[in-house]
Scaffold this active site. Structure first.
Site: not given
Ligand code: FPP
Length: 238
Positions: A23, A40, A130
């Site tokens: 966030d 972003h 992974l």
């Protein structure tokens, strides 16, 4: 045990799975008088660094919240920028050697041009060790409803906790040990509702693009101070 050698943390089995609510990209950009989509872009760059740092520390699975089912209410321009970053990352992850990408969320309601490349990336990376779960068009309540509907379709009349655990998107990994949320909000926002029942939570005011190695290590070191009781008592408390 947590080991720190030459500025490199190494975790043990206590921290197998970490999740992030990334966030603060918008506020990070706003504080620099930049458009939200630039936030972003820096957020996506940071996501790549943090995921790599987690795997280098020995964590086996990372889950990130990239786009919720509620995020469609944002301006189209912003949504398009997040989708473009995701597409860029899908290309990049294929070049990795050890990362298996799994998209969690509802792919069926996404444009075919996006869902098809997601499915292809999952297919191409599925033999790698992974786990990277990317929550996209994801909602935690919808995930639980999906699990129940699948169980009904299988003919189950009575549903157990184990049944639901085996039908959530992250069913191949144990639940997250630690969930980190950046940017000073103290809520779960419909993220991993089922899987977070016994997760430890770590909150920081740092905006996601600024969440660097130092901040990650702080979160991990803090996790190692926690006593996980799973509703019971630890030996020294009996
Ligand atoms: C929350 O910040 C962040 C998002 C809704 C999007 C997260 C997306 C990225 C980190 C980039 C793309 C991801 C991938 C996996 C390539 P916010 O916009 O809600 O920030 P604010 O609360 O400050 O407005």
């Amino acid at each position: 045990m947590l080991i720190k050698e030459k500025n490199q943390l190494k975790v043990d089995d206590r921290l197998k799975h970490i999740a992030f609510i990334m966030d603060g990209n918008g506020r990070w950009a706003k504080s620099r008088l930049l458009p939200r989509k630039v936030g972003h872009k820096f957020g996506a760059e940071n996501f790549k660094k943090v995921v790599r740092l987690c795997f280098e520390a020995g964590i086996k699975a990372v889950t990130v919240y990239a786009f919720s089912t509620e995020n469609w209410s944002r301006p189209k321009d912003e949504i398009d920028s997040i989708i473009a970053l995701l597409k860029e990352y899908i290309e990049a992850v294929k070049q990795e050697k050890d990362v298996r990408v799994v998209f969690i969320g509802d792919k069926t309601s996404l444009p075919e041009s996006l869902s098809s490349i997601m499915i292809k990336a999952e297919e191409e990376t599925k033999h790698r060790p992974l786990y990277l779960y990317i929550a996209f068009n994801y909602g935690g309540r919808a995930e639980i409803v999906k699990a129940c509907n699948e169980l009904i379709a299988e003919g189950k009349a009575i549903i157990s906790e184990a049944d639901i655990s085996s039908h959530v998107y992250t069913n191949e990994m144990s639940d997250p040990d630690l969930i980190v949320r950046t940017a000073g909000e103290y809520r779960i926002s419909n993220f991993l509702l089922w899987q977070s029942a016994y997760s430890e939570f770590y909150f920081t005011n740092v905006y996601w693009p600024d969440f660097d190695r130092k901040e990650l290590y702080k979160a991990i070191e803090n996790f190692y101070t926690r006593k996980r009781r799973y509703g019971g008592l630890n030996k020294d408390e009996e």
